[in-house]
Design a protein around this motif. Structure first.
Motif, PDB file in Angstrom:
ATOM      1  N   ASP A   1     -58.177   2.692 -21.898  1.00  0.00           N
ATOM      2  CA  ASP A   1     -58.932   1.333 -21.462  1.00  0.00           C
ATOM      3  C   ASP A   1     -60.543   1.565 -20.780  1.00  0.00           C
ATOM      4  OD1 ASP A   1     -58.566   2.829 -18.884  1.00  0.00           O
ATOM      5  OD2 ASP A   1     -58.381   1.935 -17.655  1.00  0.00           O
ATOM      6  N   THR A   2     -61.012   0.680 -20.116  1.00  0.00           N
ATOM      7  CA  THR A   2     -62.256   0.655 -20.194  1.00  0.00           C
ATOM      8  C   THR A   2     -62.765   1.453 -18.925  1.00  0.00           C
ATOM      9  OG1 THR A   2     -62.173  -2.246 -20.670  1.00  0.00           O
ATOM     10  CG2 THR A   2     -64.676  -1.132 -19.597  1.00  0.00           C
ATOM     11  N   ALA A   3     -62.164   2.106 -18.458  1.00  0.00           N
ATOM     12  CA  ALA A   3     -62.924   2.500 -17.290  1.00  0.00           C
ATOM     13  C   ALA A   3     -62.348   4.019 -17.910  1.00  0.00           C
ATOM     14  CB  ALA A   3     -61.399   3.112 -16.231  1.00  0.00           C
ATOM     15  N   GLN A   4     -62.117   4.431 -18.503  1.00  0.00           N
ATOM     16  CA  GLN A   4     -61.987   5.984 -19.362  1.00  0.00           C
ATOM     17  C   GLN A   4     -62.559   6.024 -20.165  1.00  0.00           C
ATOM     18  OE1 GLN A   4     -57.943   6.393 -20.710  1.00  0.00           O
ATOM     19  NE2 GLN A   4     -57.240   7.294 -19.426  1.00  0.00           N
ATOM     20  N   ILE A   5     -63.394   5.155 -20.906  1.00  0.00           N
ATOM     21  CA  ILE A   5     -64.516   4.927 -22.250  1.00  0.00           C
ATOM     22  C   ILE A   5     -65.555   5.334 -21.179  1.00  0.00           C
ATOM     23  CG2 ILE A   5     -65.296   3.498 -23.928  1.00  0.00           C
ATOM     24  CD1 ILE A   5     -62.849   2.341 -25.282  1.00  0.00           C
ATOM     25  N   LEU A   6     -65.980   4.336 -20.215  1.00  0.00           N
ATOM     26  CA  LEU A   6     -67.313   4.312 -19.401  1.00  0.00           C
ATOM     27  C   LEU A   6     -67.404   5.353 -19.050  1.00  0.00           C
ATOM     28  CD1 LEU A   6     -66.677   0.708 -17.621  1.00  0.00           C
ATOM     29  CD2 LEU A   6     -68.687   1.530 -19.351  1.00  0.00           C
ATOM     30  N   TRP A   7     -66.450   6.708 -18.241  1.00  0.00           N
ATOM     31  CA  TRP A   7     -65.812   7.457 -17.961  1.00  0.00           C
ATOM     32  C   TRP A   7     -67.015   8.357 -19.146  1.00  0.00           C
ATOM     33  CZ3 TRP A   7     -62.675  11.992 -18.532  1.00  0.00           C
ATOM     34  CH2 TRP A   7     -63.466  12.811 -17.733  1.00  0.00           C
ATOM     35  N   LEU A   8     -65.938   8.274 -19.872  1.00  0.00           N
ATOM     36  CA  LEU A   8     -66.486   9.232 -21.351  1.00  0.00           C
ATOM     37  C   LEU A   8     -68.135   9.055 -21.585  1.00  0.00           C
ATOM     38  CD1 LEU A   8     -63.689   9.579 -23.322  1.00  0.00           C
ATOM     39  CD2 LEU A   8     -63.692  11.521 -21.978  1.00  0.00           C
TER      40      LEU A   8
ATOM     41  N   LEU B   1     -70.465  10.637 -18.725  1.00  0.00           N
ATOM     42  CA  LEU B   1     -69.787  12.431 -19.383  1.00  0.00           C
ATOM     43  C   LEU B   1     -70.966  13.112 -19.938  1.00  0.00           C
ATOM     44  CD1 LEU B   1     -68.885  14.879 -18.278  1.00  0.00           C
ATOM     45  CD2 LEU B   1     -66.719  14.842 -19.775  1.00  0.00           C
ATOM     46  N   ALA B   2     -70.839  12.205 -21.032  1.00  0.00           N
ATOM     47  CA  ALA B   2     -71.341  12.350 -22.242  1.00  0.00           C
ATOM     48  C   ALA B   2     -73.094  12.626 -21.576  1.00  0.00           C
ATOM     49  CB  ALA B   2     -71.367  11.706 -23.492  1.00  0.00           C
ATOM     50  N   CYS B   3     -73.450  11.381 -21.357  1.00  0.00           N
ATOM     51  CA  CYS B   3     -74.968  11.396 -20.428  1.00  0.00           C
ATOM     52  C   CYS B   3     -75.382  12.859 -19.810  1.00  0.00           C
ATOM     53  CB  CYS B   3     -74.427   9.814 -19.873  1.00  0.00           C
ATOM     54  SG  CYS B   3     -75.303   8.243 -21.239  1.00  0.00           S
ATOM     55  N   TRP B   4     -74.234  12.818 -18.545  1.00  0.00           N
ATOM     56  CA  TRP B   4     -74.391  13.590 -17.785  1.00  0.00           C
ATOM     57  C   TRP B   4     -74.665  15.255 -18.713  1.00  0.00           C
ATOM     58  CZ3 TRP B   4     -77.731  11.826 -14.734  1.00  0.00           C
ATOM     59  CH2 TRP B   4     -76.591  10.667 -14.479  1.00  0.00           C
ATOM     60  N   PHE B   5     -74.109  15.751 -19.466  1.00  0.00           N
ATOM     61  CA  PHE B   5     -73.666  16.638 -19.959  1.00  0.00           C
ATOM     62  C   PHE B   5     -75.374  16.926 -21.365  1.00  0.00           C
ATOM     63  CE2 PHE B   5     -69.192  17.624 -20.009  1.00  0.00           C
ATOM     64  CZ  PHE B   5     -69.193  18.819 -19.311  1.00  0.00           C
ATOM     65  N   SER B   6     -75.427  15.408 -22.012  1.00  0.00           N
ATOM     66  CA  SER B   6     -76.863  16.220 -22.785  1.00  0.00           C
ATOM     67  C   SER B   6     -78.402  16.148 -21.833  1.00  0.00           C
ATOM     68  CB  SER B   6     -77.181  14.521 -23.634  1.00  0.00           C
ATOM     69  OG  SER B   6     -76.780  13.587 -22.438  1.00  0.00           O
ATOM     70  N   LEU B   7     -77.663  15.387 -21.008  1.00  0.00           N
ATOM     71  CA  LEU B   7     -79.219  16.162 -19.456  1.00  0.00           C
ATOM     72  C   LEU B   7     -79.063  17.333 -19.012  1.00  0.00           C
ATOM     73  CD1 LEU B   7     -80.168  12.953 -17.385  1.00  0.00           C
ATOM     74  CD2 LEU B   7     -81.224  13.798 -18.674  1.00  0.00           C
TER      75      LEU B   7
ATOM     76  N   ALA C   1     -77.192   4.008 -14.649  1.00  0.00           N
ATOM     77  CA  ALA C   1     -76.685   2.727 -14.801  1.00  0.00           C
ATOM     78  C   ALA C   1     -74.487   2.812 -14.796  1.00  0.00           C
ATOM     79  CB  ALA C   1     -77.291   1.848 -15.819  1.00  0.00           C
ATOM     80  N   LEU C   2     -74.619   3.638 -15.633  1.00  0.00           N
ATOM     81  CA  LEU C   2     -73.252   3.544 -15.658  1.00  0.00           C
ATOM     82  C   LEU C   2     -72.795   4.246 -13.639  1.00  0.00           C
ATOM     83  CD1 LEU C   2     -72.392   5.377 -18.711  1.00  0.00           C
ATOM     84  CD2 LEU C   2     -71.680   3.074 -18.222  1.00  0.00           C
ATOM     85  N   ARG C   3     -72.969   5.340 -13.604  1.00  0.00           N
ATOM     86  CA  ARG C   3     -72.998   6.135 -12.140  1.00  0.00           C
ATOM     87  C   ARG C   3     -72.602   3.957 -11.811  1.00  0.00           C
ATOM     88  NH1 ARG C   3     -69.651   9.545  -9.023  1.00  0.00           N
ATOM     89  NH2 ARG C   3     -69.680  10.725 -11.576  1.00  0.00           N
ATOM     90  N   LEU C   4     -74.062   3.642 -11.217  1.00  0.00           N
ATOM     91  CA  LEU C   4     -74.229   2.791  -9.862  1.00  0.00           C
ATOM     92  C   LEU C   4     -72.927   1.789 -10.886  1.00  0.00           C
ATOM     93  CD1 LEU C   4     -75.912   0.976  -8.478  1.00  0.00           C
ATOM     94  CD2 LEU C   4     -77.291  -0.055  -9.906  1.00  0.00           C
TER      95      LEU C   4
END
Length: 109
Positions: free
Chosen positions: A38-45, A48-54, A89-92
């Motif tokens: 679902d959308t929530a799982q995709i947004l969570w991933l 997560l990818a953004c924070w891992f890349s940082l 933005a995703l966290r917000l």
């Protein structure tokens, strides 16, 4: 050959006699058979990818060394900026949707 894959066919099981019922295991509800995220799982991933890349950016800078051209410096900076902006933005969005779901809905009648 190090890797060898062989396709073994399973013997076909005979179809059960009688009508298909939920107890027979052949009929599946939408919850059981639907494996699309679902959308929530995709947004969570995505977050997560953004924070891992940082988190991995300093390691990659250390491995690759300093930028040898202006283009490389710009691309590195833009990737880190996009990851930071998208993660924030995703966290917000996550915090705002959680807050809107927790707040009681008042209706004027």
């Amino acid at each position: 050959m190090l890797w060898r894959f062989s396709a073994k066919k399973r013997p076909a099981e005979p179809a059960p006699a009688g009508p298909r019922t939920p107890d027979s295991g052949e009929c599946r509800s939408a919850e059981e058979g639907d494996s699309t995220p679902d959308t929530a799982q995709i947004l969570w991933l995505a977050e997560l990818a953004c924070w891992f890349s940082l988190a991995l950016a300093p390691l990659l800078y250390w491995v690759n060394g300093p930028a040898v051209s202006t283009d490389q410096l710009v691309v590195r900076s833009v990737v880190v900026g996009i990851a930071l902006g998208a993660g924030g933005a995703l966290r917000l969005v996550k915090m705002l949707t959680a807050a809107s779901q927790d707040s009681p809905v008042t209706s004027e009648q």
